[in-house]
Design an enzyme around this catalytic site. Structure first.
Site, short mmCIF file in Angstrom:
data_model
loop_
_atom_site.label_atom_id
_atom_site.label_comp_id
_atom_site.label_asym_id
_atom_site.label_seq_id
_atom_site.Cartn_x
_atom_site.Cartn_y
_atom_site.Cartn_z
N ALA A 283 -0.66 0.28 14.46
CA ALA A 283 -1.21 -0.90 13.70
C ALA A 283 -2.18 -1.38 14.50
O ALA A 283 -3.13 -2.20 13.97
CB ALA A 283 -0.09 -1.97 13.15
N TYR B 56 0.87 -1.01 0.05
CA TYR B 56 -0.05 -0.07 0.08
C TYR B 56 0.87 1.20 0.03
O TYR B 56 1.76 1.55 0.75
CB TYR B 56 -0.78 -0.08 1.34
CG TYR B 56 -2.11 0.96 1.32
CD1 TYR B 56 -3.09 0.53 0.65
CD2 TYR B 56 -2.02 2.19 2.01
CE1 TYR B 56 -4.28 1.24 0.62
CE2 TYR B 56 -3.16 2.92 1.97
CZ TYR B 56 -4.45 2.54 1.33
OH TYR B 56 -5.23 3.26 1.45
N HIS C 241 7.68 -15.98 2.88
CA HIS C 241 7.07 -14.96 2.14
C HIS C 241 8.16 -14.22 1.44
O HIS C 241 9.09 -13.74 2.09
CB HIS C 241 6.37 -14.02 3.03
CG HIS C 241 5.70 -12.84 2.43
ND1 HIS C 241 4.39 -13.11 1.78
CD2 HIS C 241 5.88 -11.52 2.21
CE1 HIS C 241 4.01 -12.14 1.17
NE2 HIS C 241 4.89 -11.04 1.49
N ASP D 177 4.89 4.54 7.57
CA ASP D 177 6.11 5.51 8.06
C ASP D 177 5.74 7.02 7.94
O ASP D 177 4.91 7.24 6.55
CB ASP D 177 7.19 4.97 7.65
CG ASP D 177 7.70 3.76 8.12
OD1 ASP D 177 7.56 3.71 9.45
OD2 ASP D 177 8.46 2.86 7.40
N HIS E 49 -2.46 -5.03 1.29
CA HIS E 49 -1.97 -4.02 2.55
C HIS E 49 -2.79 -2.98 2.82
O HIS E 49 -3.30 -2.18 1.92
CB HIS E 49 -0.45 -3.62 2.50
CG HIS E 49 0.37 -4.85 2.10
ND1 HIS E 49 1.88 -4.76 2.33
CD2 HIS E 49 0.36 -6.15 1.75
CE1 HIS E 49 2.42 -5.92 2.16
NE2 HIS E 49 1.62 -6.71 1.75
N ALA F 16 2.08 5.34 0.00
CA ALA F 16 1.86 6.56 1.12
C ALA F 16 1.01 7.58 0.78
O ALA F 16 0.74 8.54 1.59
CB ALA F 16 3.05 6.83 1.49
N GLN G 145 9.57 -8.31 8.47
CA GLN G 145 10.38 -7.75 7.45
C GLN G 145 11.68 -8.46 7.11
O GLN G 145 11.93 -9.67 7.71
CB GLN G 145 11.02 -6.21 8.29
CG GLN G 145 11.97 -5.29 7.76
CD GLN G 145 11.09 -4.68 6.72
OE1 GLN G 145 11.16 -5.29 5.45
NE2 GLN G 145 10.64 -3.51 6.76
#
Ligand code: FAD
Length: 315
Positions: free
Chosen positions: A146, A68, A288, A127, A95, A70, A198
Site C-alpha cells: 500500500a 474495491y 467509520h 489480498d 477504495h 478483487a 479494520q
C-alpha cells in the site's frame, strides 16, 4: 447538489473547494462519522444499496467510502458506484487495491476517479485470492504494498486526499505490532493523510496502535472502523476473515442467548455502542461504520451512541 455535509473552504487564491477529510480532521472540532458501502453485484444488490444509502444519508455522514473488488468486473462496479455516489454531493472515498493490476492499470483507475470528481482515494494493498493470510506475491509489473500505492496515487493525482488501512489487532499476516505501526508511519510519510482501521472490539488495541504510531513521530489521524455483532455466526467469521479478537466475555454473553436472534443483536449493538463511546473518550477522531450495505444496525448503533454522547453531531 451539495449536501449540507460537504462544506466548502476558501483557498489562498480565493477560489472555493470542497473541504477534504484531511481538512475536516485538522479542524478537529468534532468527531467525524462515515459509512462504508460495497459495490452491488446484482440488480437486487443495487436496490439494497440504494435503500441503505437512502436511510443513512439523512444521518449526515462526513464521508462515505466504496470498497474495491478483487477482479476486473468488480473494479468496474466500484468505479460506477463511486461515480454515482459522488453525484449525490456526499464526500466520497473510492477504495483502490493493487491486486491483479499492473501499474498502468492502476494509473487508469486513478484517472477514472479523477475524471469522476472523486478526490479521495483509500490506497489499500488488497489480498491474494484465499485471504489475508495467503502470502502476498506482487505482479512483476505491479506494486508490492500500500505504501507504493500511496506514492503512485500522489504522483498520478496530486490533488487527491489519500487514506490508508490500519490494524488494531495486528495485520493477519504479521505477528509484529511494531512493524504494523512502522508500515502505517511509512504510508503517512508517502503522503497518506488519514487512516481507517479494520474492525475490532478491544479498545486497548486501538489506543496501543495509536501510541505506537505517535512514538514514531507520526500524527496521522486514525479513524476506528466499527461493525457491531448482529448474529451469532459473525463471531467465527470475524476471526477467520480478519483475525479479529472478540472479547471472551462478549462471546460468552452472546453464546448464552445464541438461539434468540433479537437478544444476540441487542447485546452486539450495546457492546459496539460502548466501544464507540470509549474510543471517542480516548480521542478517536471519528467513527467509520461498516454497513454491509444495510442501514438498520448502523442507524440503531448511531442512535445508541448519540444517546450516550449527546454532543455527537448528526441526526
Ligand atoms: C479500512 C480498510 C479498507 C479495506 N478495503 C478493502 C477493499 O476495498 N478491497 C479489498 O480487497 N480489501 C480491502 N481491505 C482489506 C485489505 O486489502 C487487507 O487487509 C490487506 O491484507 C492489507 O492491506 P493494506 O493496505 O493494509 O496493506 P499494506 O499496508 O501493504 O500491508 C499489508 C502487510 O504487508 C506487509 N508489509 C507491507 N509493507 C511492508 C514493508 N515495508 N515491510 C515489511 N512488510 C510489509 C505487512 O505484513 C503488512 O501488515 C481493507 C482493509 C481496511 C483496513
Amino acid at each position: 447538489m451539495l449536501s449540507s455535509t460537504t462544506p466548502t473552504a476558501t483557498t489562498p487564491t480565493g477560489t472555493t473547494s470542497v473541504e477534504t477529510i484531511a481538512d475536516l480532521l485538522a479542524r478537529s472540532d468534532r468527531p467525524l462519522r462515515s459509512f462504508e458501502f460495497m459495490p452491488p453485484r446484482s440488480e437486487d444488490d443495487v436496490y439494497q444499496l440504494w435503500r441503505a444509502t437512502d436511510a443513512l444519508v439523512p444521518l449526515e455522514p462526513d464521508f462515505i467510502s466504496v470498497t474495491y473488488g478483487a477482479n476486473g468486473s468488480n473494479r468496474d462496479r466500484t468505479l460506477r458506484c463511486t461515480r454515482h455516489m459522488v453525484t449525490t454531493g456526499l464526500r466520497t472515498v473510492g477504495h483502490l487495491t493493487c491486486v491483479s493490476q499492473s501499474i498502468s492499470e492502476l494509473e487508469q483507475a486513478i484517472e477514472g476517479y479523477r475524471e469522476a470528481g472523486v478526490n479521495h482515494i483509500l490506497a489499500i494493498r488488497g489480498d491474494m485470492p484465499g485471504g489475508a493470510t495467503v502470502p502476498w506475491v506482487a505482479r512483476p509489473d505491479g506494486l508490492a504494498n500500500a505504501t507504493e500505492l500511496v506514492r503512485l496515487v500522489k504522483r498520478t493525482y496530486p490533488a487527491a486526499c489519500v487514506g490508508v488501512g490500519a490494524f488494531p489487532d495486528g495485520h493477519p499476516a504479521s505477528n509484529d505490532l511494531d512493524l504494523d505501526a512502522r508500515i502505517l508511519a511509512d504510508k503517512a510519510a508517502a503522503g497518506a493523510e488519514f487512516a481507517i482501521t479494520q474492525l475490532f472490539f478491544i479498545p486497548e488495541h486501538y489506543t496501543s496502535l495509536v501510541a505506537r504510531v505517535r512514538a514514531l513521530g507520526c500524527d496521522i489521524p486514525i479513524i476506528p472502523g466499527i461493525m457491531p455483532i448482529t448474529s451469532f455466526g459473525q463471531i467465527k467469521r470475524f476471526g477467520e476473515l480478519s483475525g479479529t479478537d472478540v472479547p471472551a466475555d462478549l462471546v460468552a454473553r452472546i453464546t448464552e442467548v445464541s438461539e434468540d436472534r433479537a437478544a444476540v443483536r441487542q447485546i452486539g449493538l450495546q457492546a459496539a455502542a460502548r466501544l464507540c463511546c470509549r474510543l471517542l473518550d480516548e480521542g478517536a477522531p471519528g467513527l467509520h461504520y461498516y454497513t454491509l450495505n444495510r442501514s438498520r444496525a448502523t442507524t440503531e448503533l448511531h442512535s445508541m451512541v448519540r444517546d450516550l454522547r449527546p454532543e455527537m453531531p448528526g441526526r
